[in-house]
Design an enzyme around this catalytic site. Structure first.
Site, mmCIF file in Angstrom:
data_model
loop_
_atom_site.group_PDB
_atom_site.id
_atom_site.type_symbol
_atom_site.label_atom_id
_atom_site.label_comp_id
_atom_site.label_asym_id
_atom_site.label_seq_id
_atom_site.Cartn_x
_atom_site.Cartn_y
_atom_site.Cartn_z
ATOM 1 N N LYS A 237 -36.111 -63.323 45.164
ATOM 2 C CA LYS A 237 -36.224 -62.200 44.226
ATOM 3 C C LYS A 237 -34.883 -61.785 43.582
ATOM 4 O O LYS A 237 -34.443 -62.442 42.663
ATOM 5 C CB LYS A 237 -36.956 -61.044 44.902
ATOM 6 C CG LYS A 237 -38.423 -61.436 45.176
ATOM 7 C CD LYS A 237 -39.348 -60.293 45.448
ATOM 8 C CE LYS A 237 -40.798 -60.776 45.403
ATOM 9 N NZ LYS A 237 -41.531 -60.622 46.649
ATOM 10 N N PHE B 29 -46.671 -60.045 54.453
ATOM 11 C CA PHE B 29 -46.731 -60.772 53.185
ATOM 12 C C PHE B 29 -45.532 -61.705 53.117
ATOM 13 O O PHE B 29 -44.389 -61.258 53.076
ATOM 14 C CB PHE B 29 -46.742 -59.854 51.955
ATOM 15 C CG PHE B 29 -46.927 -60.664 50.700
ATOM 16 C CD1 PHE B 29 -48.188 -61.048 50.283
ATOM 17 C CD2 PHE B 29 -45.825 -61.116 49.970
ATOM 18 C CE1 PHE B 29 -48.359 -61.858 49.156
ATOM 19 C CE2 PHE B 29 -45.993 -61.931 48.847
ATOM 20 C CZ PHE B 29 -47.262 -62.288 48.449
ATOM 21 N N ASP C 266 -37.610 -62.050 57.039
ATOM 22 C CA ASP C 266 -37.931 -62.240 55.621
ATOM 23 C C ASP C 266 -37.381 -61.052 54.844
ATOM 24 O O ASP C 266 -37.940 -59.960 54.882
ATOM 25 C CB ASP C 266 -39.452 -62.367 55.449
ATOM 26 C CG ASP C 266 -39.847 -62.620 53.987
ATOM 27 O OD1 ASP C 266 -39.004 -62.404 53.091
ATOM 28 O OD2 ASP C 266 -41.007 -63.005 53.743
HETATM 29 C C1 LIG Z 1 -42.416 -61.738 47.180
HETATM 30 C C2 LIG Z 1 -42.310 -62.057 48.607
HETATM 31 C C3 LIG Z 1 -42.486 -63.362 49.073
HETATM 32 C C4 LIG Z 1 -42.899 -64.503 48.179
HETATM 33 O O1 LIG Z 1 -42.020 -64.711 47.128
HETATM 34 P P1 LIG Z 1 -42.531 -65.544 45.841
HETATM 35 O O2 LIG Z 1 -41.288 -65.720 45.027
HETATM 36 O O3 LIG Z 1 -43.547 -64.682 45.160
HETATM 37 O O4 LIG Z 1 -43.103 -66.813 46.329
HETATM 38 C C5 LIG Z 1 -42.318 -63.601 50.422
HETATM 39 N N1 LIG Z 1 -41.990 -62.610 51.269
HETATM 40 C C6 LIG Z 1 -41.815 -61.327 50.867
HETATM 41 C C7 LIG Z 1 -41.454 -60.271 51.851
HETATM 42 C C8 LIG Z 1 -42.003 -61.004 49.522
HETATM 43 O O5 LIG Z 1 -41.872 -59.756 49.114
#
Ligand SMILES: *Cc1c(COP(=O)(O)O)cnc(C)c1O
Length: 407
Positions: free
Chosen positions: A261, A147, A232
């Site tokens: 985040k 994701f 990520d």
């Molecule tokens: C939430 C998330 C994203 C995307 O972030 P958004 O602010 O929702 O665009 C990308 N990678 C990971 C691992 C995430 O948890």
């Protein structure tokens, strides 16, 4: 009904959302109208403990007073200049993040998905300008159950059929490989591989923790083939797993780190990529940008959010309290639990297929005052604000014990 109607009951709020909003989410029907620390309150004043923490955006706890003060103070001075002009907050934010992470340079964006897109652009440009890959031949290796966000390029390399269905055609240049499978990566490496893009733990995938040594092998393989390792850390980073970055559990150093985040403690969308000069140097004026990226409020909020993580020892708390939480969870006799997985205050309770899905357990927990969100049908995810204390964990364990033993 007049359009100026003030919605105040939960029922009113839900009705308005359903009537006027796109139905691209299926939330639990709790309407939060106030929050503080680990607690949220609905429109009727019912209190719940938050075990999602906005997917780890509020690691610092809801409405942290110090981050709030930074937001308000900065909003009174200047909110947005655009990057056409400089602002007096940005340099200090860069300096703080660079010294905290140990990377030379920072490139700020807003949402996580934008930072992932930024990392993809950096890796491709590096492949063409530094590594010498032929035009349009660069490949990025990605993994099943990933994701990384919801833009068209990113959903194009998702293994989740629903995320892709109806949104093609997709950006080429991504190779999807099984997660936690080194042999598959070795077989896929060639001179056109620009980068490997990986989550150190797959959060949305169900708190999937690869075998120890996985990231280290990815690091070795990318070094052998002169490719970049992009990690990520948008959800796993900034303390969630009991380290500042989850890759530190394996003592590796990636080429690009993506964060978001918790970088703003929930107040504001702030994301960034971190990299050393060799990679970040591929960007020249005009190559990339964002109107709001690196704005003064974002910079001020992020600095306060990082200060809170360090000054309140949230990383250490996550390690210590997460281990306690997982130990205590293991003591609960439950006919439904298939497996418990955790790193820091990030725990997945995977239920047996015959348990009837995680959603009904999340609804039962909500009735007891705990907000959890299932992921992948069978996993209850536990990810409270890192400010949670032992007493609050015990409170939650009592409720989890009751629900995990229900029929
Ligand atoms: C939430 C998330 C994203 C995307 O972030 P958004 O602010 O929702 O665009 C990308 N990678 C990971 C691992 C995430 O948890």
């Amino acid at each position: 009904m007049s359009p100026t109607l003030v919605a105040n009951t939960s029922k009113d709020c839900i009705e308005l959302e359903e009537r006027y909003g796109a139905h691209n989410y299926h939330p639990l029907d709790v309407v939060v109208s106030r929050a503080e620390g680990v607690w949220v309150w609905d429109a009727e004043g019912n209190r719940y403990m938050d075990f999602l923490a906005a997917y780890s955006a509020v690691n610092q706890g809801h409405c942290h007073p110090r981050i709030l003060a930074a937001l308000v103070d900065q909003a009174k001075k200047v909110a947005l200049t655009s990057r056409a002009f400089r602002n007096d907050q940005l340099g200090r934010f860069y300096e703080q993040l660079s010294s905290l992470s140990g990377f030379d340079k920072v490139l700020p964006m807003n949402t996580g998905a934008e930072a992932v897109e930024t990392a993809i652009k950096a890796a491709r440009k590096w492949a063409y300008k530094v590594k010498g890959v032929a035009k349009d031949q660069a490949k990025i290796l990605v993994f099943t159950n990933n994701f990384h966000g919801r833009t068209t390029t990113i959903v194009g390399f998702s293994s989740e059929e629903q995320y892709r269905d109806g949104f093609g055609p997709f950006t080429p240049g991504f190779v999807l490989l099984p997660y936690d499978d080194i042999a598959a990566v070795e077989a896929a490496m060639d001179d056109n591989v620009a980068a490997i893009l990986v989550e150190p733990i797959q959060g949305e995938g169900g708190i999937l923790i690869p075998q120890h040594g996985y990231l280290k092998r990815l690091r070795e393989i990318t070094e052998q083939h002169n490719a970049l390792l992009i990690i990520d850390e948008i959800q796993s980073g900034l303390g969630r797993t009991g380290k500042l970055f989850a890759y530190q559990h394996e003592d590796v150093r990636p080429d690009i780190v993506i964060i978001g985040k918790a970088l703003s403690g929930g107040f504001y969308p702030v994301s960034a990529i971190l990299a050393d000069d060799e990679v970040m140097g591929v960007f020249h004026p005009g190559d990339h940008g964002s109107t709001y990226g690196g704005n003064p409020i974002a910079a001020a909020v992020a600095r306060a959010a990082l200060d809170v993580i360090i000054d309140e020892k949230l990383v250490e708390r996550s390690a210590e309290l997460g281990a306690y939480f997982l130990d205590e969870l293991r003591k609960i006799p439950s006919p439904h639990v298939h497996e418990l997985r955790g790193r820091g205050l990030w725990i997945g309770i995977e239920l047996k297929p015959e348990a009837g899905g995680a959603r009904r357990f999340c609804e039962a927990l909500m009735a007891k005052g705990m907000l959890c969100k299932e992921t992948h049908d069978h996993v209850i995810r536990i990810a409270p604000p890192l400010t949670i204390d032992r007493e609050q964990i015990d409170w939650a364990l009592e409720r989890l014990a009751a629900v995990l033993q229900m029929r």
